[in-house]
Design an enzyme around this catalytic site. Structure first.
Site, PDB file in Angstrom:
ATOM      1  N   ASP A 244      -5.312  -6.410  -6.677  1.00 36.83           N
ATOM      2  CA  ASP A 244      -6.612  -5.964  -5.653  1.00 36.83           C
ATOM      3  C   ASP A 244      -7.409  -5.008  -6.109  1.00 36.83           C
ATOM      4  O   ASP A 244      -7.353  -3.880  -5.693  1.00 36.83           O
ATOM      5  CB  ASP A 244      -6.154  -5.994  -4.230  1.00 36.83           C
ATOM      6  CG  ASP A 244      -7.162  -5.517  -3.194  1.00 36.83           C
ATOM      7  OD1 ASP A 244      -8.520  -6.059  -3.625  1.00 36.83           O
ATOM      8  OD2 ASP A 244      -7.118  -5.214  -2.288  1.00 36.83           O
ATOM      9  N   LEU A 245      -8.283  -5.240  -7.282  1.00 38.02           N
ATOM     10  CA  LEU A 245      -8.973  -4.129  -8.126  1.00 38.02           C
ATOM     11  C   LEU A 245     -10.473  -4.235  -7.369  1.00 38.02           C
ATOM     12  O   LEU A 245     -11.302  -3.234  -8.179  1.00 38.02           O
ATOM     13  CB  LEU A 245      -8.735  -4.077  -9.458  1.00 38.02           C
ATOM     14  CG  LEU A 245      -7.282  -3.549  -9.909  1.00 38.02           C
ATOM     15  CD1 LEU A 245      -7.210  -3.609 -11.179  1.00 38.02           C
ATOM     16  CD2 LEU A 245      -6.692  -2.354  -9.198  1.00 38.02           C
ATOM     17  N   LYS A 246     -10.873  -5.040  -7.018  1.00 36.86           N
ATOM     18  CA  LYS A 246     -12.437  -5.567  -6.723  1.00 36.86           C
ATOM     19  C   LYS A 246     -13.274  -4.745  -7.618  1.00 36.86           C
ATOM     20  O   LYS A 246     -14.138  -3.824  -7.522  1.00 36.86           O
ATOM     21  CB  LYS A 246     -12.465  -4.604  -5.319  1.00 36.86           C
ATOM     22  CG  LYS A 246     -11.764  -5.077  -4.128  1.00 36.86           C
ATOM     23  CD  LYS A 246     -12.082  -4.265  -2.878  1.00 36.86           C
ATOM     24  CE  LYS A 246     -11.096  -4.800  -1.655  1.00 36.86           C
ATOM     25  NZ  LYS A 246      -9.906  -4.101  -1.741  1.00 36.86           N
TER      26      LYS A 246
ATOM     27  N   LYS B 190       0.706  -7.954  -3.006  1.00 34.50           N
ATOM     28  CA  LYS B 190      -0.655  -7.393  -3.283  1.00 34.50           C
ATOM     29  C   LYS B 190      -0.794  -5.911  -3.889  1.00 34.50           C
ATOM     30  O   LYS B 190       0.158  -5.012  -3.143  1.00 34.50           O
ATOM     31  CB  LYS B 190      -1.713  -7.527  -2.239  1.00 34.50           C
ATOM     32  CG  LYS B 190      -2.820  -6.835  -2.638  1.00 34.50           C
ATOM     33  CD  LYS B 190      -4.077  -7.164  -1.535  1.00 34.50           C
ATOM     34  CE  LYS B 190      -3.898  -6.109  -0.372  1.00 34.50           C
ATOM     35  NZ  LYS B 190      -4.636  -4.803  -0.718  1.00 34.50           N
TER      36      LYS B 190
ATOM     37  N   ASN C 254     -21.136  -7.256 -18.872  1.00 35.81           N
ATOM     38  CA  ASN C 254     -20.447  -7.141 -19.908  1.00 35.81           C
ATOM     39  C   ASN C 254     -18.983  -6.327 -19.909  1.00 35.81           C
ATOM     40  O   ASN C 254     -18.032  -6.600 -20.284  1.00 35.81           O
ATOM     41  CB  ASN C 254     -21.373  -6.261 -20.934  1.00 35.81           C
ATOM     42  CG  ASN C 254     -20.675  -6.179 -22.260  1.00 35.81           C
ATOM     43  OD1 ASN C 254     -20.176  -7.001 -22.887  1.00 35.81           O
ATOM     44  ND2 ASN C 254     -20.655  -4.945 -22.640  1.00 35.81           N
ATOM     45  N   THR C 255     -19.119  -5.174 -18.987  1.00 42.70           N
ATOM     46  CA  THR C 255     -18.182  -4.396 -18.686  1.00 42.70           C
ATOM     47  C   THR C 255     -16.990  -5.186 -17.884  1.00 42.70           C
ATOM     48  O   THR C 255     -15.852  -4.908 -18.062  1.00 42.70           O
ATOM     49  CB  THR C 255     -18.394  -3.222 -17.693  1.00 42.70           C
ATOM     50  OG1 THR C 255     -19.489  -2.381 -18.712  1.00 42.70           O
ATOM     51  CG2 THR C 255     -17.494  -2.168 -17.656  1.00 42.70           C
TER      52      THR C 255
ATOM     53  N   THR D 236     -14.860  -5.501   5.275  1.00 39.48           N
ATOM     54  CA  THR D 236     -14.984  -5.631   6.610  1.00 39.48           C
ATOM     55  C   THR D 236     -15.268  -4.151   7.316  1.00 39.48           C
ATOM     56  O   THR D 236     -15.525  -3.845   8.345  1.00 39.48           O
ATOM     57  CB  THR D 236     -13.493  -6.028   7.158  1.00 39.48           C
ATOM     58  OG1 THR D 236     -12.446  -5.315   6.404  1.00 39.48           O
ATOM     59  CG2 THR D 236     -13.269  -7.615   7.233  1.00 39.48           C
TER      60      THR D 236
ATOM     61  N   GLY E  89      -0.164  -6.172   5.637  1.00 39.05           N
ATOM     62  CA  GLY E  89       0.401  -4.810   5.331  1.00 39.05           C
ATOM     63  C   GLY E  89       1.431  -4.117   6.216  1.00 39.05           C
ATOM     64  O   GLY E  89       2.657  -4.975   6.388  1.00 39.05           O
ATOM     65  N   ARG E  90       0.837  -3.283   7.180  1.00 37.09           N
ATOM     66  CA  ARG E  90       1.648  -2.570   8.045  1.00 37.09           C
ATOM     67  C   ARG E  90       2.629  -3.403   8.826  1.00 37.09           C
ATOM     68  O   ARG E  90       3.699  -2.804   9.219  1.00 37.09           O
ATOM     69  CB  ARG E  90       0.849  -1.561   8.682  1.00 37.09           C
ATOM     70  CG  ARG E  90       0.462  -0.435   7.821  1.00 37.09           C
ATOM     71  CD  ARG E  90      -0.868   0.263   8.404  1.00 37.09           C
ATOM     72  NE  ARG E  90      -2.096  -0.612   8.288  1.00 37.09           N
ATOM     73  CZ  ARG E  90      -3.324  -0.121   8.731  1.00 37.09           C
ATOM     74  NH1 ARG E  90      -3.314   0.857   9.116  1.00 37.09           N
ATOM     75  NH2 ARG E  90      -4.269  -1.005   8.511  1.00 37.09           N
TER      76      ARG E  90
ATOM     77  N   GLN F 200      -7.629  -2.115  12.038  1.00 34.51           N
ATOM     78  CA  GLN F 200      -8.148  -3.340  12.036  1.00 34.51           C
ATOM     79  C   GLN F 200      -8.830  -3.881  13.206  1.00 34.51           C
ATOM     80  O   GLN F 200      -8.415  -3.698  14.387  1.00 34.51           O
ATOM     81  CB  GLN F 200      -6.933  -4.391  11.464  1.00 34.51           C
ATOM     82  CG  GLN F 200      -6.496  -4.009  10.060  1.00 34.51           C
ATOM     83  CD  GLN F 200      -7.317  -4.761   9.002  1.00 34.51           C
ATOM     84  OE1 GLN F 200      -8.674  -4.953   9.085  1.00 34.51           O
ATOM     85  NE2 GLN F 200      -6.839  -4.602   7.977  1.00 34.51           N
TER      86      GLN F 200
ATOM     87  N   ASP G 239     -19.497  -4.082 -11.687  1.00 33.01           N
ATOM     88  CA  ASP G 239     -20.035  -3.359 -12.930  1.00 33.01           C
ATOM     89  C   ASP G 239     -20.841  -4.340 -13.300  1.00 33.01           C
ATOM     90  O   ASP G 239     -21.155  -5.647 -13.069  1.00 33.01           O
ATOM     91  CB  ASP G 239     -18.813  -2.634 -13.870  1.00 33.01           C
ATOM     92  CG  ASP G 239     -19.582  -1.360 -14.333  1.00 33.01           C
ATOM     93  OD1 ASP G 239     -20.571  -1.247 -14.636  1.00 33.01           O
ATOM     94  OD2 ASP G 239     -18.843  -0.485 -14.347  1.00 33.01           O
ATOM     95  N   ILE G 240     -21.730  -3.764 -14.387  1.00 35.12           N
ATOM     96  CA  ILE G 240     -22.593  -4.908 -15.313  1.00 35.12           C
ATOM     97  C   ILE G 240     -21.634  -6.030 -15.819  1.00 35.12           C
ATOM     98  O   ILE G 240     -20.293  -5.822 -16.232  1.00 35.12           O
ATOM     99  CB  ILE G 240     -23.208  -4.219 -16.336  1.00 35.12           C
ATOM    100  CG1 ILE G 240     -22.274  -3.412 -17.420  1.00 35.12           C
ATOM    101  CG2 ILE G 240     -24.266  -3.140 -15.746  1.00 35.12           C
ATOM    102  CD1 ILE G 240     -23.111  -2.601 -18.578  1.00 35.12           C
TER     103      ILE G 240
ATOM    104  N   ASP H 287       0.872  -1.304  -0.046  1.00 33.04           N
ATOM    105  CA  ASP H 287       0.039   0.066  -0.011  1.00 33.04           C
ATOM    106  C   ASP H 287       0.964   1.326   0.113  1.00 33.04           C
ATOM    107  O   ASP H 287       0.749   1.943   1.092  1.00 33.04           O
ATOM    108  CB  ASP H 287      -0.884  -0.162   1.396  1.00 33.04           C
ATOM    109  CG  ASP H 287      -1.922  -0.999   1.138  1.00 33.04           C
ATOM    110  OD1 ASP H 287      -2.370  -1.506  -0.030  1.00 33.04           O
ATOM    111  OD2 ASP H 287      -2.317  -1.679   2.066  1.00 33.04           O
TER     112      ASP H 287
END
Ligand code: C5P
Length: 232
Positions: free
Chosen positions: A59-61, A32, A67-68, A119, A210-211, A190, A64-65, A10
């Site tokens: 990690d782009l989560k 990540k 098709n996209t 979360t 991460g940290r 967290q 959308d619809i 990050d």
């Protein structure tokens, strides 16, 4: 793929990321890459980290619809990452479309995992903002089952939920778990956390840290500690 420790990179930009990764001269950790770094630097940061020999969880989560998402996943499949993700809330149809998009002509594809409920969403915000009135635990398990039905490989979840997800969706359904802290480190923002050793006992397949590593005085030693506690 076996159990592994994934470091959440990050960082705000490429230089900071490379300065961090340059410290790892021995084993190249699984990393990540999240929205902040990807949006700042574009797909080239992914290619460069891959060239340096790291496995990558992108990690782009996506949400959308169908098709996209299918078309976006087709683009991501060209980046040769190891794990991609999306929101299970986009429905089974969206998840199936994502899998189609991610699968290359030769039949290979990165692993695809789903975020169930973030979360940061609690029972109150789920009921009031999303009008979902079932218990949060049940919603998480239902979304995990939807991901499994759609053919996905697993979910991102709390290490505290890993055992339950495996019981409902099978031992081979991957649990990728952030919310990891050493027994003697700061929890920060967290809430539902475990140590790497507890995550191992709970059956997590991958821990995302991460940290506790990126902000450690000696990140390589902190990473080694994660590996020793989680994998042995
Ligand atoms: O620094 P820390 O160990 O808390 O980082 C955890 C990483 O996992 C961050 O990149 C965070 O965005 C991500 N994450 C999370 N909880 C989720 C999903 C992702 O902490 N439910």
């Amino acid at each position: 793929m076996g159990k592994d420790v994934i470091i959440a990179c990050d960082f705000a930009g490429a230089q900071q990321t490379f300065d961090f990764l340059d410290r790892f001269t021995d084993k190249k950790p699984f990393v990540k890459i999240g929205m902040e770094l990807f949006y700042a630097e574009g797909p080239e940061i992914v290619r460069e980290i891959k060239r340096r020999g790291h496995k990558i969880f992108l990690d782009l989560k996506l949400h959308d619809i169908p098709n996209t998402v299918e078309k976006a996943m087709r683009v991501l499949s060209g980046l040769d990452v190891d794990i991609c993700n999306l929101h299970a809330g986009g429905t089974i149809r969206m998840m199936q479309a994502a899998l189609r998009g991610l699968t290359r002509e030769d039949g290979t594809r990165p692993l695809l995992i789903a975020v169930t409920q973030l979360t940061s969403t609690d029972q109150e915000s789920m009921e009031q903002d999303l009008l979902i009135e079932k218990p949060l635990d049940e919603v998480v398990m239902h979304y995990a089952e939807n991901a499994k039905k759609a053919g996905l490989d697993g979910v991102v979840c709390s290490p505290l939920e890993a055992g339950k997800v495996h019981a409902r969706c099978g031992e081979n359904f991957l649990t990728v778990t952030p919310g990891i802290r050493f027994a003697d480190s700061e929890a920060g923002d967290q809430k539902r956390i475990t140590t790497p050793a507890q995550a191992r006992t709970n059956g997590s397949d991958y821990i995302v840290v991460g940290r506790p590593v990126t902000a450690a005085a000696d990140p390589v030693a902190a990473y080694q500690r994660c590996i020793e506690e989680f994998i042995g």
